[in-house]
Design a protein around this motif. Structure first.
Motif, PDB file in Angstrom:
ATOM      1  N   ASP A   1       0.825  -1.209   0.000  1.00 50.05           N
ATOM      2  CA  ASP A   1       0.000   0.000   0.000  1.00 50.05           C
ATOM      3  C   ASP A   1       0.861   1.261   0.000  1.00 50.05           C
ATOM      4  O   ASP A   1       0.822   2.065   0.935  1.00 50.05           O
ATOM      5  CB  ASP A   1      -0.937  -0.003   1.209  1.00 50.05           C
ATOM      6  N   LEU A   2       1.626   1.436  -1.061  1.00 52.54           N
ATOM      7  CA  LEU A   2       2.458   2.623  -1.234  1.00 52.54           C
ATOM      8  C   LEU A   2       2.396   3.072  -2.692  1.00 52.54           C
ATOM      9  O   LEU A   2       1.872   2.351  -3.553  1.00 52.54           O
ATOM     10  CB  LEU A   2       3.913   2.335  -0.826  1.00 52.54           C
ATOM     11  N   VAL A   3       2.947   4.247  -2.950  1.00 46.64           N
ATOM     12  CA  VAL A   3       2.890   4.840  -4.290  1.00 46.64           C
ATOM     13  C   VAL A   3       4.173   4.542  -5.060  1.00 46.64           C
ATOM     14  O   VAL A   3       5.280   4.712  -4.537  1.00 46.64           O
ATOM     15  CB  VAL A   3       2.685   6.370  -4.186  1.00 46.64           C
ATOM     16  N   VAL A   4       4.009   4.096  -6.295  1.00 44.69           N
ATOM     17  CA  VAL A   4       5.144   3.869  -7.197  1.00 44.69           C
ATOM     18  C   VAL A   4       5.314   5.113  -8.059  1.00 44.69           C
ATOM     19  O   VAL A   4       4.416   5.491  -8.815  1.00 44.69           O
ATOM     20  CB  VAL A   4       4.919   2.629  -8.078  1.00 44.69           C
ATOM     21  N   GLN A   5       6.484   5.746  -7.931  1.00 42.47           N
ATOM     22  CA  GLN A   5       6.764   6.982  -8.665  1.00 42.47           C
ATOM     23  C   GLN A   5       7.594   6.678  -9.916  1.00 42.47           C
ATOM     24  O   GLN A   5       8.621   6.018  -9.831  1.00 42.47           O
ATOM     25  CB  GLN A   5       7.541   7.962  -7.777  1.00 42.47           C
ATOM     26  N   SER A   6       7.137   7.159 -11.050  1.00 39.88           N
ATOM     27  CA  SER A   6       7.861   6.995 -12.314  1.00 39.88           C
ATOM     28  C   SER A   6       8.201   8.366 -12.875  1.00 39.88           C
ATOM     29  O   SER A   6       7.307   9.199 -13.068  1.00 39.88           O
ATOM     30  CB  SER A   6       7.011   6.213 -13.321  1.00 39.88           C
ATOM     31  N   THR A   7       9.476   8.595 -13.155  1.00 41.44           N
ATOM     32  CA  THR A   7       9.944   9.884 -13.664  1.00 41.44           C
ATOM     33  C   THR A   7      10.682   9.655 -14.976  1.00 41.44           C
ATOM     34  O   THR A   7      11.738   9.030 -15.006  1.00 41.44           O
ATOM     35  CB  THR A   7      10.868  10.568 -12.634  1.00 41.44           C
ATOM     36  N   TRP A   8      10.110  10.150 -16.051  1.00 36.51           N
ATOM     37  CA  TRP A   8      10.653   9.944 -17.394  1.00 36.51           C
ATOM     38  C   TRP A   8      11.258  11.264 -17.879  1.00 36.51           C
ATOM     39  O   TRP A   8      10.592  12.284 -17.943  1.00 36.51           O
ATOM     40  CB  TRP A   8       9.522   9.477 -18.301  1.00 36.51           C
ATOM     41  N   ASN A   9      12.563  11.224 -18.174  1.00 36.01           N
ATOM     42  CA  ASN A   9      13.292  12.420 -18.615  1.00 36.01           C
ATOM     43  C   ASN A   9      13.104  13.592 -17.658  1.00 36.01           C
ATOM     44  O   ASN A   9      12.923  14.749 -18.073  1.00 36.01           O
ATOM     45  CB  ASN A   9      12.870  12.818 -20.035  1.00 36.01           C
ATOM     46  N   GLY A  10      13.133  13.286 -16.358  1.00 32.93           N
ATOM     47  CA  GLY A  10      13.045  14.323 -15.342  1.00 32.93           C
ATOM     48  C   GLY A  10      11.645  14.790 -15.027  1.00 32.93           C
ATOM     49  O   GLY A  10      11.453  15.620 -14.131  1.00 32.93           O
ATOM     50  N   ARG A  11      10.647  14.269 -15.720  1.00 32.12           N
ATOM     51  CA  ARG A  11       9.244  14.667 -15.501  1.00 32.12           C
ATOM     52  C   ARG A  11       8.496  13.521 -14.844  1.00 32.12           C
ATOM     53  O   ARG A  11       8.489  12.399 -15.352  1.00 32.12           O
ATOM     54  CB  ARG A  11       8.591  15.030 -16.826  1.00 32.12           C
ATOM     55  N   LYS A  12       7.872  13.796 -13.713  1.00 33.39           N
ATOM     56  CA  LYS A  12       7.127  12.767 -13.008  1.00 33.39           C
ATOM     57  C   LYS A  12       5.850  12.455 -13.784  1.00 33.39           C
ATOM     58  O   LYS A  12       4.970  13.295 -13.924  1.00 33.39           O
ATOM     59  CB  LYS A  12       6.806  13.215 -11.587  1.00 33.39           C
ATOM     60  N   VAL A  13       5.758  11.221 -14.284  1.00 31.06           N
ATOM     61  CA  VAL A  13       4.610  10.837 -15.105  1.00 31.06           C
ATOM     62  C   VAL A  13       3.671   9.866 -14.392  1.00 31.06           C
ATOM     63  O   VAL A  13       2.548   9.636 -14.850  1.00 31.06           O
ATOM     64  CB  VAL A  13       5.072  10.217 -16.441  1.00 31.06           C
ATOM     65  N   GLY A  14       4.132   9.277 -13.284  1.00 33.55           N
ATOM     66  CA  GLY A  14       3.302   8.325 -12.567  1.00 33.55           C
ATOM     67  C   GLY A  14       3.446   8.451 -11.072  1.00 33.55           C
ATOM     68  O   GLY A  14       4.560   8.546 -10.558  1.00 33.55           O
TER      69      GLY A  14
ATOM     70  N   PHE B   1      16.895   6.797 -27.577  1.00 32.34           N
ATOM     71  CA  PHE B   1      18.236   6.719 -27.003  1.00 32.34           C
ATOM     72  C   PHE B   1      18.546   8.028 -26.277  1.00 32.34           C
ATOM     73  O   PHE B   1      18.312   9.115 -26.806  1.00 32.34           O
ATOM     74  CB  PHE B   1      19.282   6.438 -28.074  1.00 32.34           C
ATOM     75  N   GLY B   2      19.065   7.911 -25.072  1.00 33.67           N
ATOM     76  CA  GLY B   2      19.352   9.088 -24.254  1.00 33.67           C
ATOM     77  C   GLY B   2      18.267   9.401 -23.241  1.00 33.67           C
ATOM     78  O   GLY B   2      18.496  10.176 -22.307  1.00 33.67           O
ATOM     79  N   ASP B   3      17.078   8.814 -23.413  1.00 35.35           N
ATOM     80  CA  ASP B   3      16.011   9.008 -22.432  1.00 35.35           C
ATOM     81  C   ASP B   3      16.408   8.387 -21.090  1.00 35.35           C
ATOM     82  O   ASP B   3      17.169   7.411 -21.039  1.00 35.35           O
ATOM     83  CB  ASP B   3      14.712   8.348 -22.906  1.00 35.35           C
ATOM     84  N   THR B   4      15.851   8.933 -20.014  1.00 33.42           N
ATOM     85  CA  THR B   4      16.095   8.395 -18.681  1.00 33.42           C
ATOM     86  C   THR B   4      14.773   7.990 -18.037  1.00 33.42           C
ATOM     87  O   THR B   4      13.730   8.568 -18.328  1.00 33.42           O
ATOM     88  CB  THR B   4      16.798   9.416 -17.767  1.00 33.42           C
ATOM     89  N   ILE B   5      14.851   6.999 -17.156  1.00 31.49           N
ATOM     90  CA  ILE B   5      13.681   6.571 -16.389  1.00 31.49           C
ATOM     91  C   ILE B   5      14.116   6.320 -14.947  1.00 31.49           C
ATOM     92  O   ILE B   5      15.139   5.675 -14.708  1.00 31.49           O
ATOM     93  CB  ILE B   5      13.016   5.310 -16.997  1.00 31.49           C
ATOM     94  N   ARG B   6      13.341   6.863 -14.017  1.00 34.17           N
ATOM     95  CA  ARG B   6      13.587   6.665 -12.586  1.00 34.17           C
ATOM     96  C   ARG B   6      12.319   6.110 -11.947  1.00 34.17           C
ATOM     97  O   ARG B   6      11.231   6.655 -12.157  1.00 34.17           O
ATOM     98  CB  ARG B   6      13.980   7.987 -11.920  1.00 34.17           C
ATOM     99  N   ILE B   7      12.466   5.022 -11.208  1.00 38.21           N
ATOM    100  CA  ILE B   7      11.351   4.370 -10.542  1.00 38.21           C
ATOM    101  C   ILE B   7      11.702   4.248  -9.064  1.00 38.21           C
ATOM    102  O   ILE B   7      12.786   3.778  -8.719  1.00 38.21           O
ATOM    103  CB  ILE B   7      11.069   2.980 -11.152  1.00 38.21           C
ATOM    104  N   GLU B   8      10.766   4.656  -8.193  1.00 33.37           N
ATOM    105  CA  GLU B   8      11.076   4.675  -6.766  1.00 33.37           C
ATOM    106  C   GLU B   8       9.791   4.546  -5.949  1.00 33.37           C
ATOM    107  O   GLU B   8       8.724   4.971  -6.401  1.00 33.37           O
ATOM    108  CB  GLU B   8      11.788   5.986  -6.413  1.00 33.37           C
ATOM    109  N   VAL B   9       9.912   3.960  -4.773  1.00 36.50           N
ATOM    110  CA  VAL B   9       8.806   3.874  -3.819  1.00 36.50           C
ATOM    111  C   VAL B   9       9.283   4.459  -2.495  1.00 36.50           C
ATOM    112  O   VAL B   9      10.338   4.063  -1.984  1.00 36.50           O
ATOM    113  CB  VAL B   9       8.351   2.417  -3.607  1.00 36.50           C
ATOM    114  N   LYS B  10       8.525   5.397  -1.967  1.00 42.70           N
ATOM    115  CA  LYS B  10       8.864   6.013  -0.690  1.00 42.70           C
ATOM    116  C   LYS B  10       7.861   5.606   0.379  1.00 42.70           C
ATOM    117  O   LYS B  10       6.676   5.392   0.094  1.00 42.70           O
ATOM    118  CB  LYS B  10       8.916   7.538  -0.827  1.00 42.70           C
ATOM    119  N   GLY B  11       8.356   5.488   1.615  1.00 45.91           N
ATOM    120  CA  GLY B  11       7.486   5.147   2.718  1.00 45.91           C
ATOM    121  C   GLY B  11       6.639   6.325   3.145  1.00 45.91           C
ATOM    122  O   GLY B  11       6.739   7.430   2.595  1.00 45.91           O
ATOM    123  N   LYS B  12       5.819   6.097   4.146  1.00 50.67           N
ATOM    124  CA  LYS B  12       4.946   7.159   4.625  1.00 50.67           C
ATOM    125  C   LYS B  12       5.732   8.294   5.278  1.00 50.67           C
ATOM    126  O   LYS B  12       5.213   9.404   5.434  1.00 50.67           O
ATOM    127  CB  LYS B  12       3.928   6.565   5.593  1.00 50.67           C
TER     128      LYS B  12
END
Length: 335
Positions: free
Chosen positions: A217-230, A307-318
């Protein structure tokens, strides 16, 4: 406790214990050198690792060093099994709706799963190497669990007891290869290259009440090319929890220690806003965004990764602290 695998030039790396705040680490060599060893003998080795973890968090570990996610391989660099599900039925509904197809009734009672390649995972900060942009490069932000032994025929409740560790995953997909592969009737193969996993895998006690009967029960954060998309909620809309996914795999065979089970793309339902369905929590893969655009506008407008795109995926606690560390990757072509 939190565990990671450091690069050392070998295929399986070196097991390290990581502090709760991801600030420091300590080699586990005196206990076990590889994570698979621990999974094979969990009852004996995990308490020893827990003692080291407690010392590390208390600042008493003698040979602690700063933790660096860039030095990590996947927590389990190669596994006996990688089985990925599609546990969020909303994702399937969007894909089907975008092409004016019905969702079969069985999809709501029987999980979709595929068997992925498990001999060559990539680390959380390793480049995603793809032969061609024309293949339709996509990320998929997921939750994954690593199991101990689970007997054939186990119930979902019994299967939950087999979960040892939880992490995050980027199940890279090559979307333009998928239609031809599925048309053959044997499922994904070349369209699913090496999967990446988060720097750290954690035991269930680290998740506290966020671990809710096989759902996170936490949020999955997706950041594509520096922009948070999820900013997608992983728990409430997970149609099949991890016990059900593992039991599905174990229906006709034993599941052995060192198996990894994926949730599939984390996906949330849209909401009605001004007579139009919107998805304020965003998306965990580009294919889903393209389906949303097709539903809203009649055609997709978001292109796949370059090519050159970046993706960051992270889950943070409460508390706002990163739990697994971040997957932080760049899409590249072969050298």
């Amino acid at each position: 406790m939190k565990l990671a695998t450091y690069k050392d030039g070998s295929r399986d790396g070196q097991l390290v214990v990581v502090s709760r705040d991801l600030g420091t680490a300590h080699y586990a060599t005196g206990i076990a050198s590889k994570l698979q060893q621990v999974l094979d003998d969990w009852g004996f080795l995990s308490p020893q690792l827990q003692d080291l973890y407690d010392q590390l968090n208390a600042g008493r570990a003698r040979h602690a060093f700063p933790f660096d996610a860039a030095q990590c391989m996947a927590p389990l660099p190669r596994a006996y099994q990688w089985a990925d599900g599609s546990a969020y039925i909303n994702h399937v509904e969007l894909v089907r709706k975008a092409r004016n197809a019905e969702v079969p009734e069985s999809f709501y009672t029987d999980p979709l799963m595929y068997q992925g390649g498990s001999d060559d995972f990539i680390g959380p900060c390793d480049d995603v190497v793809v032969p061609s942009e024309a293949m339709g490069i996509d990320f998929e932000a997921e939750i994954a669990v690593i199991t101990g032994d689970v007997k054939m025929g186990s119930t979902p409740e019994q299967a939950l007891d087999g979960i040892r560790l939880v992490t995050i995953a980027n199940d890279v997909s090559l979307r333009n290869l998928i239609p031809a592969e599925l048309a053959k009737g044997f499922g994904f193969f070349q369209s699913k290259p090496a999967t990446a996993f988060g720097p750290v895998a954690v035991t269930l006690d680290e998740l506290g009440d966020a671990w809710n009967h096989g759902r996170l029960d936490l949020v999955v954060q997706s950041t594509w090319n520096g922009r948070k998309v999820g900013m997608c909620d992983a728990g409430p809309e997970m149609t099949f929890h991890f016990g059900q996914l593992i039991a599905h795999v174990a229906k006709t065979r034993n599941v052995r220690a060192g198996s990894i089970i994926g949730s599939g793309t984390v996906s949330n339902k849209g909401v009605e806003q001004g007579g139009r369905t919107e998805w304020p929590k965003g998306y965990s893969c580009i294919a889903e965004k393209r389906c949303i655009e097709t539903i809203q506008d009649g055609k997709p407008s978001t292109e796949f990764m370059k090519f050159g795109d970046t993706i960051r995926i992270e889950v943070k606690g409460k508390d706002g602290a990163s739990i697994f560390g971040a997957i932080d990757q760049t899409i590249t072509e072969p050298a």
